[in-house]
Design a protein around this motif. Structure first.
Motif, PDB file in Angstrom:
ATOM      1  N   THR A  72      11.896  -4.461  -7.093  1.00 49.97           N
ATOM      2  CA  THR A  72      12.083  -4.532  -5.704  1.00 49.97           C
ATOM      3  C   THR A  72      11.028  -4.515  -4.534  1.00 49.97           C
ATOM      4  O   THR A  72       9.995  -3.666  -4.810  1.00 49.97           O
ATOM      5  N   ILE A  73      11.042  -5.604  -4.117  1.00 53.79           N
ATOM      6  CA  ILE A  73      10.222  -5.808  -3.121  1.00 53.79           C
ATOM      7  C   ILE A  73      10.518  -5.102  -1.767  1.00 53.79           C
ATOM      8  O   ILE A  73      11.548  -5.390  -1.194  1.00 53.79           O
ATOM      9  N   THR A  74       9.604  -4.243  -1.217  1.00 55.69           N
ATOM     10  CA  THR A  74       9.885  -3.438  -0.065  1.00 55.69           C
ATOM     11  C   THR A  74       8.684  -3.549   1.035  1.00 55.69           C
ATOM     12  O   THR A  74       7.861  -3.758   0.502  1.00 55.69           O
ATOM     13  N   THR A  75       8.902  -3.879   2.168  1.00 54.33           N
ATOM     14  CA  THR A  75       7.960  -3.826   3.016  1.00 54.33           C
ATOM     15  C   THR A  75       7.651  -2.442   3.650  1.00 54.33           C
ATOM     16  O   THR A  75       8.534  -1.792   4.137  1.00 54.33           O
ATOM     17  N   GLN A  76       6.360  -2.035   3.527  1.00 53.09           N
ATOM     18  CA  GLN A  76       6.209  -0.951   4.069  1.00 53.09           C
ATOM     19  C   GLN A  76       5.856  -0.626   5.602  1.00 53.09           C
ATOM     20  O   GLN A  76       5.297  -1.944   6.237  1.00 53.09           O
ATOM     21  N   SER A  77       6.244   0.309   6.331  1.00 51.68           N
ATOM     22  CA  SER A  77       5.871   0.342   7.747  1.00 51.68           C
ATOM     23  C   SER A  77       4.354   0.394   7.832  1.00 51.68           C
ATOM     24  O   SER A  77       3.508   0.569   6.825  1.00 51.68           O
ATOM     25  N   HIS A  78       4.021  -0.143   8.726  1.00 57.03           N
ATOM     26  CA  HIS A  78       2.357  -0.399   9.106  1.00 57.03           C
ATOM     27  C   HIS A  78       1.817   0.968   9.053  1.00 57.03           C
ATOM     28  O   HIS A  78       0.453   1.208   8.679  1.00 57.03           O
ATOM     29  N   ASN A  79       2.378   2.004   9.439  1.00 55.04           N
ATOM     30  CA  ASN A  79       1.952   3.395   9.433  1.00 55.04           C
ATOM     31  C   ASN A  79       1.844   3.899   8.021  1.00 55.04           C
ATOM     32  O   ASN A  79       1.124   4.754   7.832  1.00 55.04           O
ATOM     33  N   ASN A  80       2.393   3.269   7.104  1.00 55.24           N
ATOM     34  CA  ASN A  80       2.495   3.800   5.414  1.00 55.24           C
ATOM     35  C   ASN A  80       1.599   3.137   4.704  1.00 55.24           C
ATOM     36  O   ASN A  80       1.474   3.600   3.452  1.00 55.24           O
ATOM     37  N   ILE A  81       1.045   1.828   5.240  1.00 56.82           N
ATOM     38  CA  ILE A  81       0.254   1.450   4.313  1.00 56.82           C
ATOM     39  C   ILE A  81      -1.225   1.788   4.085  1.00 56.82           C
ATOM     40  O   ILE A  81      -1.608   2.334   4.999  1.00 56.82           O
ATOM     41  N   ALA A  97      -4.105   0.214   3.071  1.00 58.78           N
ATOM     42  CA  ALA A  97      -5.126  -0.829   3.091  1.00 58.78           C
ATOM     43  C   ALA A  97      -4.476  -2.220   3.720  1.00 58.78           C
ATOM     44  O   ALA A  97      -3.421  -2.323   3.730  1.00 58.78           O
ATOM     45  N   PRO A  98      -5.415  -3.038   4.086  1.00 55.58           N
ATOM     46  CA  PRO A  98      -4.723  -4.005   4.885  1.00 55.58           C
ATOM     47  C   PRO A  98      -4.353  -5.169   3.724  1.00 55.58           C
ATOM     48  O   PRO A  98      -4.608  -4.968   2.462  1.00 55.58           O
ATOM     49  N   PRO A  99      -3.345  -5.912   3.994  1.00 53.55           N
ATOM     50  CA  PRO A  99      -2.655  -6.755   3.013  1.00 53.55           C
ATOM     51  C   PRO A  99      -3.765  -7.821   2.497  1.00 53.55           C
ATOM     52  O   PRO A  99      -4.634  -8.244   3.438  1.00 53.55           O
ATOM     53  N   MET A 100      -3.675  -8.182   1.256  1.00 51.74           N
ATOM     54  CA  MET A 100      -4.680  -8.988   0.612  1.00 51.74           C
ATOM     55  C   MET A 100      -4.721 -10.382   1.504  1.00 51.74           C
ATOM     56  O   MET A 100      -5.582 -11.104   1.384  1.00 51.74           O
ATOM     57  N   GLU A 101      -3.513 -10.833   1.954  1.00 50.92           N
ATOM     58  CA  GLU A 101      -3.379 -12.096   2.592  1.00 50.92           C
ATOM     59  C   GLU A 101      -4.334 -12.022   4.026  1.00 50.92           C
ATOM     60  O   GLU A 101      -4.832 -13.038   4.353  1.00 50.92           O
ATOM     61  N   ALA A 102      -4.324 -10.875   4.477  1.00 47.72           N
ATOM     62  CA  ALA A 102      -5.114 -10.652   5.695  1.00 47.72           C
ATOM     63  C   ALA A 102      -6.642 -10.626   5.385  1.00 47.72           C
ATOM     64  O   ALA A 102      -7.651 -11.437   6.026  1.00 47.72           O
ATOM     65  N   VAL A 103      -6.867 -10.199   4.173  1.00 45.73           N
ATOM     66  CA  VAL A 103      -8.424 -10.099   3.816  1.00 45.73           C
ATOM     67  C   VAL A 103      -8.798 -11.497   3.534  1.00 45.73           C
ATOM     68  O   VAL A 103      -9.748 -11.848   3.789  1.00 45.73           O
ATOM     69  N   LYS A 104      -7.899 -12.164   2.801  1.00 44.91           N
ATOM     70  CA  LYS A 104      -8.082 -13.624   2.183  1.00 44.91           C
ATOM     71  C   LYS A 104      -8.274 -14.430   3.686  1.00 44.91           C
ATOM     72  O   LYS A 104      -9.502 -15.054   3.793  1.00 44.91           O
ATOM     73  N   ARG A 105      -7.695 -14.389   4.492  1.00 46.03           N
ATOM     74  CA  ARG A 105      -7.665 -15.072   5.674  1.00 46.03           C
ATOM     75  C   ARG A 105      -8.953 -14.993   6.340  1.00 46.03           C
ATOM     76  O   ARG A 105      -9.513 -15.581   6.897  1.00 46.03           O
ATOM     77  N   ARG A 106      -9.283 -13.724   6.595  1.00 50.59           N
ATOM     78  CA  ARG A 106     -10.472 -13.104   7.091  1.00 50.59           C
ATOM     79  C   ARG A 106     -11.766 -13.801   6.531  1.00 50.59           C
ATOM     80  O   ARG A 106     -12.726 -14.185   7.176  1.00 50.59           O
ATOM     81  N   TYR A 107     -11.815 -13.454   5.227  1.00 50.56           N
ATOM     82  CA  TYR A 107     -13.168 -13.929   4.573  1.00 50.56           C
ATOM     83  C   TYR A 107     -13.040 -15.431   4.383  1.00 50.56           C
ATOM     84  O   TYR A 107     -14.133 -15.994   4.719  1.00 50.56           O
ATOM     85  N   LYS A 108     -11.951 -16.335   4.524  1.00 49.16           N
ATOM     86  CA  LYS A 108     -12.010 -17.718   4.499  1.00 49.16           C
ATOM     87  C   LYS A 108     -12.492 -18.161   5.719  1.00 49.16           C
ATOM     88  O   LYS A 108     -13.190 -19.294   5.671  1.00 49.16           O
ATOM     89  N   ILE A 109     -12.395 -17.439   6.845  1.00 51.46           N
ATOM     90  CA  ILE A 109     -12.902 -17.811   8.118  1.00 51.46           C
ATOM     91  C   ILE A 109     -14.367 -17.864   8.201  1.00 51.46           C
ATOM     92  O   ILE A 109     -15.226 -18.881   8.571  1.00 51.46           O
ATOM     93  N   GLN A 165      -9.597   2.063  10.746  1.00 49.97           N
ATOM     94  CA  GLN A 165      -7.915   2.519  10.406  1.00 49.97           C
ATOM     95  C   GLN A 165      -7.810   2.928   9.056  1.00 49.97           C
ATOM     96  O   GLN A 165      -7.023   4.014   8.774  1.00 49.97           O
ATOM     97  N   PHE A 166      -8.550   2.377   7.939  1.00 43.99           N
ATOM     98  CA  PHE A 166      -8.038   2.726   6.416  1.00 43.99           C
ATOM     99  C   PHE A 166      -9.365   3.427   5.744  1.00 43.99           C
ATOM    100  O   PHE A 166      -9.422   3.821   4.812  1.00 43.99           O
ATOM    101  N   ASN A 167     -10.332   3.347   6.515  1.00 41.57           N
ATOM    102  CA  ASN A 167     -11.770   3.794   5.872  1.00 41.57           C
ATOM    103  C   ASN A 167     -12.300   2.927   4.867  1.00 41.57           C
ATOM    104  O   ASN A 167     -11.783   1.822   4.590  1.00 41.57           O
ATOM    105  N   VAL A 168     -13.579   3.077   4.434  1.00 37.42           N
ATOM    106  CA  VAL A 168     -14.082   2.060   3.298  1.00 37.42           C
ATOM    107  C   VAL A 168     -13.354   2.096   2.024  1.00 37.42           C
ATOM    108  O   VAL A 168     -12.932   3.193   1.686  1.00 37.42           O
TER     109      VAL A 168
END
Length: 87
Positions: free
Chosen positions: A7-16, A18-30, A62-65
């Protein structure tokens, strides 16, 4: 008969936690244009997760180190290569 249900569920932004890996990937690729630069940056950050090494400073507030991970350098390199290949 047994079934495995995924089951794939999307977590509320308040419940995650760490940042999503896709966001990490996108930022590092820049910032890191080549595969080698990208993998080196992810690897160095994972091996030494301190705020001064963080590329995504907003997520630190938001998430700490990220906690130090129990992987060796070769494993982290493989993970970073996999993240880069993710679609």
């Amino acid at each position: 008969m047994s079934f495995v249900e995924l089951t794939i569920t999307t977590q509320s932004h308040n419940n995650i936690i760490a940042p999503p890996m896709e966001a990490v990937k996108r930022r590092y690729k820049i910032s890191y244009k080549t595969k080698e630069e990208f993998v080196d940056a992810i690897t160095n950050c994972a091996l030494n997760p301190i705020e001064q090494n963080a590329l995504m400073s907003g997520t630190i507030h938001q998430f700490n180190v990220m906690p130090k991970q129990p992987f060796n350098k070769d494993e982290i390199i493989k993970i970073a290569e996999y993240v880069l290949k993710m679609k």
